[in-house]
Design a protein around this motif. Structure first.
Motif, PDB file in Angstrom:
ATOM      1  N   ILE A 138      58.115   9.594  62.028  1.00 14.03           N
ATOM      2  CA  ILE A 138      58.022  10.634  63.040  1.00 14.03           C
ATOM      3  C   ILE A 138      59.398  10.822  63.662  1.00 14.03           C
ATOM      4  CG2 ILE A 138      57.399   9.046  64.937  1.00 14.03           C
ATOM      5  CD1 ILE A 138      55.386  11.308  65.826  1.00 14.03           C
ATOM      6  N   THR A 139      59.761  12.063  63.955  1.00 11.45           N
ATOM      7  CA  THR A 139      61.069  12.327  64.560  1.00 11.45           C
ATOM      8  C   THR A 139      60.963  12.238  66.084  1.00 11.45           C
ATOM      9  OG1 THR A 139      60.756  14.717  64.797  1.00 11.45           O
ATOM     10  CG2 THR A 139      61.598  13.918  62.669  1.00 11.45           C
ATOM     11  N   VAL A 140      62.112  12.072  66.720  1.00 15.62           N
ATOM     12  CA  VAL A 140      62.150  12.059  68.186  1.00 15.62           C
ATOM     13  C   VAL A 140      61.652  13.395  68.727  1.00 15.62           C
ATOM     14  CG1 VAL A 140      63.695  11.953  70.183  1.00 15.62           C
ATOM     15  CG2 VAL A 140      63.979  10.328  68.304  1.00 15.62           C
ATOM     16  N   ALA A 141      62.013  14.488  68.045  1.00 18.65           N
ATOM     17  CA  ALA A 141      61.563  15.821  68.471  1.00 18.65           C
ATOM     18  C   ALA A 141      60.039  15.946  68.387  1.00 18.65           C
ATOM     19  CB  ALA A 141      62.236  16.898  67.619  1.00 18.65           C
ATOM     20  N   GLU A 142      59.441  15.358  67.348  1.00 15.15           N
ATOM     21  CA  GLU A 142      57.982  15.401  67.213  1.00 15.15           C
ATOM     22  C   GLU A 142      57.291  14.550  68.276  1.00 15.15           C
ATOM     23  OE1 GLU A 142      57.621  16.293  62.401  1.00 15.15           O
ATOM     24  OE2 GLU A 142      57.830  14.228  63.124  1.00 15.15           O
ATOM     25  N   LEU A 143      57.899  13.430  68.600  1.00 11.45           N
ATOM     26  CA  LEU A 143      57.352  12.615  69.687  1.00 11.45           C
ATOM     27  C   LEU A 143      57.395  13.380  71.005  1.00 11.45           C
ATOM     28  CD1 LEU A 143      58.828   9.073  68.884  1.00 11.45           C
ATOM     29  CD2 LEU A 143      56.404   9.677  68.981  1.00 11.45           C
ATOM     30  N   LYS A 144      58.498  14.080  71.248  1.00 12.97           N
ATOM     31  CA  LYS A 144      58.594  14.895  72.460  1.00 12.97           C
ATOM     32  C   LYS A 144      57.527  15.987  72.459  1.00 12.97           C
ATOM     33  CE  LYS A 144      61.674  17.742  75.251  1.00 12.97           C
ATOM     34  NZ  LYS A 144      63.041  18.322  75.407  1.00 12.97           N
ATOM     35  N   LYS A 145      57.327  16.616  71.326  1.00 11.55           N
ATOM     36  CA  LYS A 145      56.315  17.672  71.208  1.00 11.55           C
ATOM     37  C   LYS A 145      54.930  17.132  71.540  1.00 11.55           C
ATOM     38  CE  LYS A 145      54.847  21.298  67.970  1.00 11.55           C
ATOM     39  NZ  LYS A 145      55.037  21.838  66.595  1.00 11.55           N
ATOM     40  N   MET A 146      54.662  15.892  71.179  1.00 12.86           N
ATOM     41  CA  MET A 146      53.383  15.242  71.473  1.00 12.86           C
ATOM     42  C   MET A 146      53.215  14.917  72.957  1.00 12.86           C
ATOM     43  SD  MET A 146      52.645  12.297  68.664  1.00 12.86           S
ATOM     44  CE  MET A 146      52.155  12.642  66.974  1.00 12.86           C
ATOM     45  N   ALA A 151      52.599  19.846  76.401  1.00 13.01           N
ATOM     46  CA  ALA A 151      51.629  19.538  75.347  1.00 13.01           C
ATOM     47  C   ALA A 151      50.218  19.340  75.891  1.00 13.01           C
ATOM     48  CB  ALA A 151      52.069  18.277  74.604  1.00 13.01           C
ATOM     49  N   GLN A 152      50.123  19.123  77.188  1.00 15.64           N
ATOM     50  CA  GLN A 152      48.818  18.806  77.785  1.00 15.64           C
ATOM     51  C   GLN A 152      47.806  19.929  77.543  1.00 15.64           C
ATOM     52  OE1 GLN A 152      48.893  16.868  81.585  1.00 15.64           O
ATOM     53  NE2 GLN A 152      46.982  17.816  82.250  1.00 15.64           N
ATOM     54  N   GLY A 153      46.681  19.572  76.961  1.00 19.50           N
ATOM     55  CA  GLY A 153      45.623  20.541  76.676  1.00 19.50           C
ATOM     56  C   GLY A 153      45.925  21.488  75.540  1.00 19.50           C
ATOM     57  N   LYS A 154      47.087  21.337  74.902  1.00 20.01           N
ATOM     58  CA  LYS A 154      47.497  22.270  73.845  1.00 20.01           C
ATOM     59  C   LYS A 154      47.753  21.566  72.514  1.00 20.01           C
ATOM     60  CE  LYS A 154      49.535  25.539  77.128  1.00 20.01           C
ATOM     61  NZ  LYS A 154      50.782  26.208  77.575  1.00 20.01           N
ATOM     62  N   ILE A 155      48.564  20.514  72.510  1.00 20.58           N
ATOM     63  CA  ILE A 155      48.839  19.781  71.270  1.00 20.58           C
ATOM     64  C   ILE A 155      47.760  18.712  71.140  1.00 20.58           C
ATOM     65  CG2 ILE A 155      50.521  18.424  69.960  1.00 20.58           C
ATOM     66  CD1 ILE A 155      51.376  21.310  70.505  1.00 20.58           C
ATOM     67  N   LEU A 156      46.702  19.073  70.421  1.00 16.77           N
ATOM     68  CA  LEU A 156      45.502  18.236  70.375  1.00 16.77           C
ATOM     69  C   LEU A 156      45.137  17.787  68.968  1.00 16.77           C
ATOM     70  CD1 LEU A 156      43.322  20.345  72.859  1.00 16.77           C
ATOM     71  CD2 LEU A 156      44.718  18.328  73.381  1.00 16.77           C
ATOM     72  N   ARG A 157      45.913  18.272  67.969  1.00 17.43           N
ATOM     73  CA  ARG A 157      45.592  17.939  66.578  1.00 17.43           C
ATOM     74  C   ARG A 157      46.874  17.554  65.833  1.00 17.43           C
ATOM     75  NH1 ARG A 157      40.391  19.054  66.264  1.00 17.43           N
ATOM     76  NH2 ARG A 157      40.263  18.650  64.019  1.00 17.43           N
ATOM     77  N   TRP A 158      46.731  16.734  64.825  1.00 18.55           N
ATOM     78  CA  TRP A 158      47.885  16.221  64.094  1.00 18.55           C
ATOM     79  C   TRP A 158      48.693  17.338  63.433  1.00 18.55           C
ATOM     80  CZ3 TRP A 158      50.075  11.423  63.653  1.00 18.55           C
ATOM     81  CH2 TRP A 158      49.392  10.361  64.243  1.00 18.55           C
ATOM     82  N   ASN A 159      48.034  18.351  62.883  1.00 15.80           N
ATOM     83  CA  ASN A 159      48.777  19.407  62.180  1.00 15.80           C
ATOM     84  C   ASN A 159      49.557  20.320  63.126  1.00 15.80           C
ATOM     85  OD1 ASN A 159      46.509  20.680  63.221  1.00 15.80           O
ATOM     86  ND2 ASN A 159      46.201  22.008  61.435  1.00 15.80           N
ATOM     87  N   GLN A 160      49.321  20.194  64.430  1.00 22.36           N
ATOM     88  CA  GLN A 160      50.121  20.947  65.396  1.00 22.36           C
ATOM     89  C   GLN A 160      51.496  20.302  65.598  1.00 22.36           C
ATOM     90  OE1 GLN A 160      46.765  20.953  68.437  1.00 22.36           O
ATOM     91  NE2 GLN A 160      47.696  22.949  68.856  1.00 22.36           N
ATOM     92  N   VAL A 161      51.614  19.043  65.236  1.00 14.62           N
ATOM     93  CA  VAL A 161      52.876  18.313  65.369  1.00 14.62           C
ATOM     94  C   VAL A 161      53.731  18.487  64.111  1.00 14.62           C
ATOM     95  CG1 VAL A 161      53.943  16.061  65.792  1.00 14.62           C
ATOM     96  CG2 VAL A 161      51.761  16.647  66.902  1.00 14.62           C
ATOM     97  N   ARG A 162      53.085  18.329  62.952  1.00 13.64           N
ATOM     98  CA  ARG A 162      53.749  18.559  61.669  1.00 13.64           C
ATOM     99  C   ARG A 162      52.740  19.256  60.765  1.00 13.64           C
ATOM    100  NH1 ARG A 162      56.700  13.708  58.335  1.00 13.64           N
ATOM    101  NH2 ARG A 162      57.852  13.564  60.326  1.00 13.64           N
ATOM    102  N   SER A 163      53.127  20.388  60.222  1.00 14.53           N
ATOM    103  CA  SER A 163      52.170  21.249  59.499  1.00 14.53           C
ATOM    104  C   SER A 163      51.567  20.570  58.266  1.00 14.53           C
ATOM    105  CB  SER A 163      52.850  22.560  59.088  1.00 14.53           C
ATOM    106  OG  SER A 163      53.956  22.304  58.236  1.00 14.53           O
ATOM    107  N   THR A 164      52.267  19.604  57.700  1.00 17.51           N
ATOM    108  CA  THR A 164      51.747  18.928  56.506  1.00 17.51           C
ATOM    109  C   THR A 164      50.734  17.828  56.851  1.00 17.51           C
ATOM    110  OG1 THR A 164      53.650  17.424  56.545  1.00 17.51           O
ATOM    111  CG2 THR A 164      53.814  19.378  55.139  1.00 17.51           C
ATOM    112  N   LYS A 171      44.598  11.496  69.115  1.00 14.56           N
ATOM    113  CA  LYS A 171      44.203  10.661  70.260  1.00 14.56           C
ATOM    114  C   LYS A 171      45.382   9.785  70.667  1.00 14.56           C
ATOM    115  CE  LYS A 171      39.981  12.209  70.131  1.00 14.56           C
ATOM    116  NZ  LYS A 171      38.833  11.344  69.819  1.00 14.56           N
ATOM    117  N   LEU A 172      45.872   9.977  71.868  1.00 17.54           N
ATOM    118  CA  LEU A 172      47.084   9.297  72.316  1.00 17.54           C
ATOM    119  C   LEU A 172      46.785   8.134  73.266  1.00 17.54           C
ATOM    120  CD1 LEU A 172      49.371  12.398  72.967  1.00 17.54           C
ATOM    121  CD2 LEU A 172      49.424  10.850  70.998  1.00 17.54           C
ATOM    122  N   PHE A 173      47.520   7.049  73.059  1.00 17.82           N
ATOM    123  CA  PHE A 173      47.438   5.871  73.913  1.00 17.82           C
ATOM    124  C   PHE A 173      48.857   5.533  74.375  1.00 17.82           C
ATOM    125  CE2 PHE A 173      43.701   5.759  71.337  1.00 17.82           C
ATOM    126  CZ  PHE A 173      42.718   5.087  72.076  1.00 17.82           C
TER     127      PHE A 173
END
Length: 345
Positions: A138-146, A151-164, A171-173
């Motif tokens: 995972i890239t630092v940019a993708e971690l920031k996107k998460m 991201a709250q209430g919007k980035i809720l699925r894995w494919n929203q972070v990386r399309s592949t 689910k974030l902890f």
């Protein structure tokens, strides 16, 4: 009449036995309370990341019959620990980041003069569930996107972070807001210590986070490297790419300054001057300085070079108080950053 007398005598006998039992119990309780009150206790609180090191040293200290006292080690997160420490309620504060400017001011206001001891280096670890077969890095940019507030209430699925990546729930902890891990992670990834989304599962206890991720195939979280090693059979690591290639956390990548920006120093802060148990506390701190390298390595952290241990000895013997970090949680810290600097109180 004789029957009445016998019954009365029996009742009085039972009453006397009950009185005696109660008195014995009360005396026993009073003895225990007196022992607790007179037994010197070193009170330690703070970071769950530092907890495995401090707890191991506490056990070794208490196993020596020559050390007539108790060591109490609790977890409330780095920030929670400093709240108690700067109020004079604890003797030692475990910390997964340097003391901050506001905390320095609170300590000064309350007359708490602290000694700062770097004890190890940690690789803040990104972990996923072993059933996750799609994420390798995972890239630092993708971690920031998460993790950024947007991201709250919007980035809720894995494919929203990386399309592949698959269309599966994310689910974030992560660390709770009293944790130094929370501050450091958000400073390093999002850009500000307290800036993060809030719709995730938080805890100041890294063990809770590790257990949560291990039970959810869609989970991702972050915590100290020792907790990954402790739960290695039920977790999976993600390599982090800061633009120079994906790097997994390890002793080697931390020592070579390759695992960035998630490598960080760990500390204890000691309030020796105003402690009511100075003699006992001094013995404990000297044992800590002497043993910490070996124990840090055994629980999964990166031990510091002997030069840092020698500086800790010198600072302890000179009673040097203050911090060399200027009240900031330094990102991209290197082990060499812990070498001599003038402390500020």
């Amino acid at each position: 009449m004789n029957t009445i007398v016998k019954n009365l005598a029996l009742a009085l006998g039972i009453f006397a036995i009950e009185i005696g039992s109660t008195a014995t119990a009360n005396t026993s309780n009073q003895t225990q309370l007196l022992a607790q009150a007179t037994t010197p206790t070193i009170k330690i609180d703070g970071s769950s990341t530092v907890y495995p090191i401090t707890n191991a040293i506490a056990k070794e200290f208490q196993a020596d019959p020559a050390n007539k006292g108790q060591v109490e080690v609790k977890i409330s997160g780095t920030t929670g620990g400093f709240e108690k420490f700067c109020a004079g309620k604890t003797d030692i504060s475990n910390a997964s980041r340097p003391i901050l400017q506001a905390e320095m001011e609170t300590c000064k206001k309350n007359g708490v003069r602290y000694m700062e001891f770097p004890i190890a280096f940690d690789a803040l670890t990104i972990a996923i569930n072993p059933q996750n077969d799609w994420a390798k890095d995972i890239t630092v940019a993708e971690l920031k996107k998460m993790w950024e507030p947007a991201a709250q209430g919007k980035i809720l699925r894995w494919n929203q972070v990386r399309s592949t990546w698959p269309d599966r729930p994310l689910k974030l902890f992560g660390a709770g807001d009293k944790s130094g891990t929370f501050d450091y992670f958000n400073e390093a990834i999002v850009g500000k210590a307290k800036l993060t989304r809030k719709d995730y599962t938080p805890s100041e206890d890294d063990e809770v986070l590790a257990n949560g991720i291990s039970k959810d195939p869609n989970a991702l979280g972050y915590f100290g490297y020792a907790y990954y090693q402790e739960n290695e059979s039920k977790l999976k690591l993600l390599a982090v790419d800061n633009g120079k290639g994906a790097i997994l956390p390890s002793t080697e990548t931390v020592e070579k300054n390759q695992y960035q920006p998630l490598s960080r120093p760990l500390f204890i802060y000691v309030n020796l001057r105003s402690s009511t148990n100075r003699k006992l506390l001094s013995k404990f701190v000297l044992l800590y300085i002497n043993k910490v390298a070996k124990i840090a390595d055994s629980v999964g952290y990166v031990q510091l070079p002997s030069a840092v241990r020698d500086i800790n000895y010198i600072n302890f013997n000179k009673g040097k108080t203050g911090t060399v970090f200027g009240g900031k949680a330094r990102i991209n810290s290197k082990i060499s950053d812990l070498l001599p600097k003038k402390p500020v109180y």
